[in-house]
Design a protein around this motif. Structure first.
Motif, mmCIF file in Angstrom:
data_model
loop_
_atom_site.group_PDB
_atom_site.id
_atom_site.type_symbol
_atom_site.label_atom_id
_atom_site.label_comp_id
_atom_site.label_asym_id
_atom_site.label_seq_id
_atom_site.Cartn_x
_atom_site.Cartn_y
_atom_site.Cartn_z
ATOM 1 N N VAL A 41 0.822 -1.222 -0.039
ATOM 2 C CA VAL A 41 -0.132 -0.051 0.151
ATOM 3 C C VAL A 41 0.938 1.098 0.098
ATOM 4 O O VAL A 41 1.843 1.245 0.848
ATOM 5 C CB VAL A 41 -0.947 -0.012 1.430
ATOM 6 N N HIS A 42 0.583 2.355 -0.745
ATOM 7 C CA HIS A 42 1.170 3.496 -0.991
ATOM 8 C C HIS A 42 0.160 4.539 -0.955
ATOM 9 O O HIS A 42 -0.670 4.564 -1.644
ATOM 10 C CB HIS A 42 2.357 3.747 -1.999
ATOM 11 N N SER A 59 -2.511 3.653 -3.658
ATOM 12 C CA SER A 59 -2.292 2.630 -4.630
ATOM 13 C C SER A 59 -1.966 1.299 -3.987
ATOM 14 O O SER A 59 -1.143 1.252 -2.820
ATOM 15 C CB SER A 59 -0.917 3.190 -5.273
ATOM 16 N N LEU A 60 -2.384 0.151 -4.454
ATOM 17 C CA LEU A 60 -2.501 -1.142 -4.089
ATOM 18 C C LEU A 60 -1.655 -2.186 -4.930
ATOM 19 O O LEU A 60 -2.382 -1.868 -6.185
ATOM 20 C CB LEU A 60 -3.631 -1.777 -3.249
ATOM 21 N N GLU A 61 -0.823 -2.907 -4.551
ATOM 22 C CA GLU A 61 -0.116 -3.742 -5.458
ATOM 23 C C GLU A 61 -0.342 -5.093 -4.926
ATOM 24 O O GLU A 61 0.146 -5.328 -3.623
ATOM 25 C CB GLU A 61 1.265 -3.516 -5.705
ATOM 26 N N LYS A 89 -11.764 -1.723 -5.658
ATOM 27 C CA LYS A 89 -11.181 -2.090 -7.003
ATOM 28 C C LYS A 89 -10.440 -3.290 -7.000
ATOM 29 O O LYS A 89 -10.529 -4.240 -7.930
ATOM 30 C CB LYS A 89 -10.295 -0.640 -7.351
ATOM 31 N N MET A 90 -9.506 -3.406 -5.872
ATOM 32 C CA MET A 90 -8.564 -4.582 -5.967
ATOM 33 C C MET A 90 -9.513 -5.838 -5.780
ATOM 34 O O MET A 90 -9.078 -6.821 -6.372
ATOM 35 C CB MET A 90 -7.734 -4.441 -4.746
ATOM 36 N N LYS A 91 -10.661 -5.760 -4.788
ATOM 37 C CA LYS A 91 -11.485 -6.936 -4.756
ATOM 38 C C LYS A 91 -11.907 -7.461 -6.123
ATOM 39 O O LYS A 91 -12.028 -8.714 -6.375
ATOM 40 C CB LYS A 91 -12.487 -6.563 -3.842
ATOM 41 N N SER A 92 -12.563 -6.683 -6.834
ATOM 42 C CA SER A 92 -13.262 -6.672 -7.983
ATOM 43 C C SER A 92 -12.273 -7.325 -8.895
ATOM 44 O O SER A 92 -12.526 -8.179 -9.624
ATOM 45 C CB SER A 92 -13.657 -5.395 -8.688
ATOM 46 N N SER A 93 -10.737 -6.701 -9.019
ATOM 47 C CA SER A 93 -9.959 -7.151 -9.820
ATOM 48 C C SER A 93 -9.574 -8.458 -9.769
ATOM 49 O O SER A 93 -9.428 -9.301 -10.485
ATOM 50 C CB SER A 93 -8.742 -6.243 -9.870
#
Length: 105
Positions: A41-42, A59-61, A89-93
């Motif tokens: 996480v940034h 931003s999440l990676e 967004k990360m969950k959906s991706s």
């Protein structure tokens, strides 16, 4: 799932903030954590000392087992909103990516 949090110099990366961010991400991605090895996480402030709409950026990676990393970004007025947006967004991706993998089998 390990969560690593970093902040830009313009944001006070206190232990309380780090704990809050980790909690938000953990809550959102809890049902996918068996597939995730690490989340980076940034958090940054686009306008630094000036205020303005949507100036906080998260931003999440996500590192998945045996996969390329997935990166998402969200901006909002507060760090909490930006983190929640990026986590959603990360969950959906991740669900899309993992769903495609199970379809191939």
């Amino acid at each position: 799932m390990r969560i690593e949090v970093s902040t830009a110099n313009s944001i006070n990366g206190s232990e309380a903030l780090t704990s809050q961010i980790k909690g938000l991400i953990q809550h959102e991605l809890t049902n996918l954590e068996e597939h995730i090895t690490r989340i980076e996480v940034h958090v940054s402030d686009a306008n630094a000392d000036k205020s303005g709409p949507d100036d906080m950026k998260c931003s999440l990676e996500a590192r998945l087992k045996g996969q390329q990393p997935i990166v998402v970004t969200d901006t909002a007025t507060t760090i909490e909103q930006a983190t929640k947006g990026a986590a959603g967004k990360m969950k959906s991706s991740l669900e899309r990516t993992l769903g495609r993998q199970s379809d191939r089998r």
